[in-house]
Design an enzyme around this catalytic site. Sequence first.
Site, PDB file in Angstrom:
ATOM      1  N   GLY A  11       0.857  -1.193   0.000  1.00  0.00           N
ATOM      2  CA  GLY A  11       0.000   0.000   0.000  1.00  0.00           C
ATOM      3  C   GLY A  11       0.889   1.237   0.000  1.00  0.00           C
ATOM      4  N   GLY A  13      -0.067   4.591   0.175  1.00  0.00           N
ATOM      5  CA  GLY A  13      -0.679   5.852   0.611  1.00  0.00           C
ATOM      6  C   GLY A  13       0.102   6.440   1.772  1.00  0.00           C
ATOM      7  N   ALA A  15      -0.109   6.004   5.104  1.00  0.00           N
ATOM      8  CA  ALA A  15       0.382   5.061   6.116  1.00  0.00           C
ATOM      9  C   ALA A  15       1.542   4.253   5.569  1.00  0.00           C
ATOM     10  CB  ALA A  15      -0.745   4.133   6.555  1.00  0.00           C
ATOM     11  N   ALA A  46      -8.420  13.106   1.033  1.00  0.00           N
ATOM     12  CA  ALA A  46      -8.731  13.736   2.316  1.00  0.00           C
ATOM     13  C   ALA A  46      -8.582  15.230   2.130  1.00  0.00           C
ATOM     14  CB  ALA A  46      -7.775  13.243   3.391  1.00  0.00           C
ATOM     15  N   GLY A  48     -10.010  18.029   4.570  1.00  0.00           N
ATOM     16  CA  GLY A  48     -10.084  19.062   5.600  1.00  0.00           C
ATOM     17  C   GLY A  48      -8.872  19.370   6.431  1.00  0.00           C
ATOM     18  N   PHE A 114     -13.154  21.744  13.611  1.00  0.00           N
ATOM     19  CA  PHE A 114     -13.624  20.525  12.964  1.00  0.00           C
ATOM     20  C   PHE A 114     -14.611  19.822  13.872  1.00  0.00           C
ATOM     21  CE2 PHE A 114     -12.022  19.782   8.883  1.00  0.00           C
ATOM     22  CZ  PHE A 114     -12.208  18.459   8.522  1.00  0.00           C
ATOM     23  N   ASP A 208      -8.443  -4.615  -0.261  1.00  0.00           N
ATOM     24  CA  ASP A 208      -7.456  -5.659  -0.559  1.00  0.00           C
ATOM     25  C   ASP A 208      -6.692  -6.065   0.692  1.00  0.00           C
ATOM     26  OD1 ASP A 208      -6.381  -4.552  -3.900  1.00  0.00           O
ATOM     27  OD2 ASP A 208      -8.321  -4.492  -2.904  1.00  0.00           O
ATOM     28  N   GLN A 227     -18.409   4.368   8.692  1.00  0.00           N
ATOM     29  CA  GLN A 227     -18.796   5.776   8.835  1.00  0.00           C
ATOM     30  C   GLN A 227     -19.459   6.320   7.581  1.00  0.00           C
ATOM     31  OE1 GLN A 227     -15.939   9.283   9.072  1.00  0.00           O
ATOM     32  NE2 GLN A 227     -16.722   9.188  11.143  1.00  0.00           N
ATOM     33  N   HIS A 229     -20.324   9.647   5.906  1.00  0.00           N
ATOM     34  CA  HIS A 229     -20.000  11.071   5.974  1.00  0.00           C
ATOM     35  C   HIS A 229     -21.270  11.846   5.680  1.00  0.00           C
ATOM     36  CE1 HIS A 229     -18.153  14.931   5.213  1.00  0.00           C
ATOM     37  NE2 HIS A 229     -17.009  14.441   5.657  1.00  0.00           N
ATOM     38  N   LEU A 239     -17.043  13.634  -1.870  1.00  0.00           N
ATOM     39  CA  LEU A 239     -16.929  14.215  -0.548  1.00  0.00           C
ATOM     40  C   LEU A 239     -16.958  15.745  -0.566  1.00  0.00           C
ATOM     41  CD1 LEU A 239     -16.234  13.676   2.442  1.00  0.00           C
ATOM     42  CD2 LEU A 239     -13.840  13.916   1.815  1.00  0.00           C
ATOM     43  N   GLU A 242     -15.688  18.252   5.634  1.00  0.00           N
ATOM     44  CA  GLU A 242     -16.180  18.768   6.902  1.00  0.00           C
ATOM     45  C   GLU A 242     -15.661  20.176   7.160  1.00  0.00           C
ATOM     46  OE1 GLU A 242     -16.534  15.801   9.767  1.00  0.00           O
ATOM     47  OE2 GLU A 242     -15.543  16.967  11.316  1.00  0.00           O
ATOM     48  N   ARG A 273     -19.716  12.815  13.235  1.00  0.00           N
ATOM     49  CA  ARG A 273     -20.309  12.483  11.941  1.00  0.00           C
ATOM     50  C   ARG A 273     -21.481  11.527  12.030  1.00  0.00           C
ATOM     51  NH1 ARG A 273     -14.846  11.857   8.309  1.00  0.00           N
ATOM     52  NH2 ARG A 273     -14.308  14.059   8.318  1.00  0.00           N
ATOM     53  N   HIS A 337     -18.149   6.331   3.790  1.00  0.00           N
ATOM     54  CA  HIS A 337     -16.927   7.131   3.630  1.00  0.00           C
ATOM     55  C   HIS A 337     -15.693   6.439   4.177  1.00  0.00           C
ATOM     56  CE1 HIS A 337     -14.383  10.625   3.522  1.00  0.00           C
ATOM     57  NE2 HIS A 337     -14.276  10.682   4.826  1.00  0.00           N
ATOM     58  N   ARG A 372     -15.209   7.825  13.888  1.00  0.00           N
ATOM     59  CA  ARG A 372     -13.955   8.563  13.767  1.00  0.00           C
ATOM     60  C   ARG A 372     -14.243  10.061  13.690  1.00  0.00           C
ATOM     61  NH1 ARG A 372     -11.337  10.883   9.731  1.00  0.00           N
ATOM     62  NH2 ARG A 372     -12.399   9.951   7.951  1.00  0.00           N
ATOM     63  N   LEU A 373     -13.437  10.838  14.388  1.00  0.00           N
ATOM     64  CA  LEU A 373     -13.551  12.283  14.253  1.00  0.00           C
ATOM     65  C   LEU A 373     -12.863  12.719  12.971  1.00  0.00           C
ATOM     66  CD1 LEU A 373     -12.720  13.765  17.751  1.00  0.00           C
ATOM     67  CD2 LEU A 373     -14.950  13.215  16.767  1.00  0.00           C
ATOM     68  N   LEU A 378      -6.014  11.232   9.032  1.00  0.00           N
ATOM     69  CA  LEU A 378      -4.686  11.568   8.527  1.00  0.00           C
ATOM     70  C   LEU A 378      -3.674  11.370   9.645  1.00  0.00           C
ATOM     71  CD1 LEU A 378      -5.360  14.744   6.329  1.00  0.00           C
ATOM     72  CD2 LEU A 378      -4.901  12.430   5.588  1.00  0.00           C
TER      73      LEU A 378
END
Lengths: 558, 294, 334
Positions: A11, A13, A15, A46, A48, A114, A208, A227, A229, A239, A242, A273, A337, A372-373, A378
């Site tokens: 992966g 991204g 993380a 993402a 916000g 937020f 995956d 979640q 959104h 999206l 927020e 949310r 979301h 999740r807030l 992120l």
Amino acid sequence: MITDHDVVVFGGGLAGMRAAIEAARHGADVAIISKVHPIRSHSGAAQGGINAALGAGDSWETHALDTIKGSDYLADQDAVEIMCREAPSDIIELEHMGVTFYRGEDGKLGTRAFGGASVARTYFVGDITGQALLNTLYDQIMKTGVKVYEEWFATSLWMAGGVCRGVVALDMMTGEMSLLRAKAVIIGAGGCGRVYEPSTNALICTGDGHSLAYRAGAPLMDMEMVQYHPTTLKGSGFLMTEAARGEGAYLLNADGDRFMKKYAPNKIELAARDVISRAETNEIAEGRGIDGCVLLDLRHLGRDLIMSKLPQIHEMALDFLDIDMVDTPVPVRPGMHYIMGGIKTDVEGATPVPGIYAAGECACVSVHGGNRLGANSLLDTLVFGRRSGLAASTYVKSVPNTSAGEDFLASEQRRVQALLDRPYVGETHARLRLELGTMMDEKVGVYRDETRLNEALSAVRSLRQRYDKVAVGDKGRTYNQALTFVLELGYMLDCAETIIVSAQTRKESRGAQSRTDFPERDDANWLKHVMVTLRDGAPQISYAPVTITKWQPEVRKY
Amino acid sequence: MKVAFFPGCVSKGACPELFVSTQKIAGPLGLELFEMTEAPCTGAGVISEQNPDLADSLNGLTLAMAERQGADLMTICSTCQGVLSNHNYHLKKDAARRAKTNAVLAESGYEYKGTTTVKHLLWMLVEDIGLDKIKPLIKRRLTGLKVAPFYGCYILRPEESLGLKEKPERKTYLEQIIALLGATPVEYRGKTKCCGFPMVTMNRDAALTMGGNHIIEAREKGADLLVTPCPLCHLNLDAQQPDAARVMRTPIDVPIFHLPQLLGLAFGFSPEELRLNHHVVSTRKALDKVELKV
Amino acid sequence: MEWTIVVGRYNPEGVYKGGELGPPFPAPWSDAPRKTYQTFKVDLPEHAMILDALIQVREYQDESLAVRCACRSAICGSCAMWVNGHARLVCTSRLGEHLVDGKVTVESPPSMPIVRDLVCDMKPFWEKMRKVAPWLENKQPIPQGEEYRVANAAMENLIQEVSCIACGACLMDCESFAVNKNFLGPAALAKAYRYAEDPRDATRPDRLRRYSEPDGVWDCTHCFECVTQCPKHVAPLDQILKLRQAAVSAGFTNNAGTRHADAFADSIKHSGRLNELTLMPKSLGFFNIKAQLQSLPSAFNLLRAGKLPPIIHKSIPGVTRVKAIFKKVGGRFK
């Protein structure tokens, strides 16, 4: 082909890249494998911001309490403490890497408000924070020279004696399959939003990582916590960040009322949310919606603010709905979301299966618990990406080399070839995907009940049987997307099944799970995590306690 | 129709045939050309990029002069058009830039007010004069001639300042005129691309190859000649054509006409009057096709 | 409503059956493989995007169509390709706005190596990125435990480039890249600007020097293609021009581009208009004998055709106004 690395990160991204950077820093030979170029990862969507208790007047304890309350007390508080304590230094590190965060008058990092936060602590870059972070991390990956196997599609984890020793993947360019042998695999493969239709997620978010870990024996935890959104664009499901509400946007029903005042008298549009998604669903169900939507109203914010702080969503509303949010409210509705659930890990990113680590949306530490807030995801990817990179780099020092794996590679090649050789009998993956997605949206949505969950499970089971007959509509070797789509559909079915089974198991409403047949939160019986593990081809349920350190569960009101 | 005529530097320097042929066709078209002899060079974008304030002031002066004449400013060069419209667009929109510019112009007794429009002859032909009014002026139909339009970047991009968002049809005017004159427009990819002129001093081979490729593509699609509304493009495509052929190691041999020359031929002027005998690449083959001698 | 979409297809493993073999591409892409163009009809609403059509074809008509796409909303940058010959991001390009003769034609641009169908090889794009050292080289000392203090305006200055989603549309249609494969290209140079102007970077002078070398900022032909094709308003050309200004201000002036600008400005300052006779020799640099000799044939051709500008270069009437302007805002051209 077989290659050897110390750590393979599955992966590319946020993380995954953060884990790779950290593992490389600590001397491991790291490679990233991603089915798209890392820059195409969904982290870039993402918008916000990212949370951290940096400001004076804020504290990691306040951030932690906000997060735990936001999670409806299902989050593991030791993990939350770590995330909130380490957040400030992680933000500073990002700034040192070059992220172009918004600054206040004094040249220091500036924040925006937020959802669910008692103090404004969201650091941001316009409304493209995820993209800015993704760009910067990829720049750092180019700087460090970490190898990236880009457009390599993972088909299986290789388990040797109960220990994970690598990943088998298909090189999309040539169709050749290889075994990437490793001493540890860190999974940062993101979420599984495409299990629902519509969803804010990109087409590549097919679970995956969840599925391959599950098939390798790792437990998936809290999968029922999906979640929705509250502000996804009508029709397309894209999206609308927020941050719009953080900058002061209102949510209006058909009567023009700010209906959130009823449901969350204190935080109003900045409640958690799940609270807002439920509120919207109620308003729409009770006839105060407009064409199945409510309205996101930014008119009072003015053109200058919108164009400087929210330019991307302004453009999206224009592109996809022909609406200029400067003078017209935008129709929005709850859309799938994010999944709070995922591969169970400890606070170092290690799963119960030796050799498998996980971080980011695909993992469940759990820091997000039942909900999740915004702007915590992120943060999650970076904190636990870093920690799992470090943990893996230490772990691999004690793992011996191996020269095995050829047999497994050969068996994977045969499996994939068998899939390619299947004759066409009338089933297409596209049709099955759409059926799965709309079914999940209908029966495993914001409000759930036993009857519909049972129907959903039968539907998935019957989809699986049809899936076993799906043929691949392209027999070529070069960039065969038909093949990867069929493989992805298998991953999605695994995710769907574990989501449903977990939702059925949890007989209460908590966080994002709202059951009309069990409408109350039941701490006495259900203050625990639901886990699903694959045993003898079937999902097995087990439980894990919620770690409580400082904060006793309370009634959750906004 | 009175216009504040801005000929640009090149039509008074290395491309005198452009100036001469413009004067010739002005009469039949009813264009009263009041030449802006005291207006400075636009800077061709080079000044704009190095010193935006200087370019604002120089072009602000030119625009203020046209405003004082009370007429639209007419250009005969895509580059002049591009630079002047760009500065006009921004000075109209941005009060701060306007104030800065007027502070500089005050010394010379000029003030930019934003009341003039910058239009290339190409646009005026279609929008202000009208193709139906041009038709009766045609004494010699250019039948059988295959003409490839070459616009030149600065009359096509950026779209906002050239009014192309409101009038996208401006991207087809050359073809419309070619067809009106009885010739056949040639469709080819290079018609909207760059001739390479801006980088001819920085990377000569690349710049010449750029232009050369477009000419050859047009030729392969059957073009007898290229027509361009920009003398800078003309310089690169005509004056530098032998050099381009040398760099690309292949003969090119396609004449390049200025827009007013094409119109002039159709209106009945002789090739000599239009200085078609003063090109680097001979125009003879193309003129032969319409039975003209040069 | 019904839409007709023509898709240029190519498979290194063999020629597609059905569809028409297209013509070879014009120079400089004459080596790009010819494609087979297949026509599809799809039924989609009025506001549908080109990507919606491609996905429909892929899901319901021909599963073998290879298209890169993920987010469908101009964030991931996967789906850039040629639409009617111009690079666009197809997820935000409406079918209705791209009809030519009643159909939309899409294909992988011949300026990039092709992998298959609508998937091109983005390696050239990323190689150019790497060349500009697109990462922060931290200015020392790095503040301990806290952020660098910088003005928000300095960060906002960079955000235009940070909006770049690396879709490649700018490079696909870059004219200079078309004739010179080594040109760094709009995206890489815009990224170069982003780091050169980051106040936290320690290597600004070195960056500016490197970007002024051949194949760098001065090899841009200023044609605005990249600005027109970019879906995120990054305006790479504007970034390149700002980078040129920065490089010149930092003293990296020993190149034809700077001399060209100086010669231009000089000419206008003295006479109010361009002196073409001296512009070329001045730009090339008087000591650059090779280049001066190279430009002689054109000069001779101009002379022969009677197009050589008069040796005596006359000033425009009222040139004092121009001189006054230079005095006031001429900057380094004063």
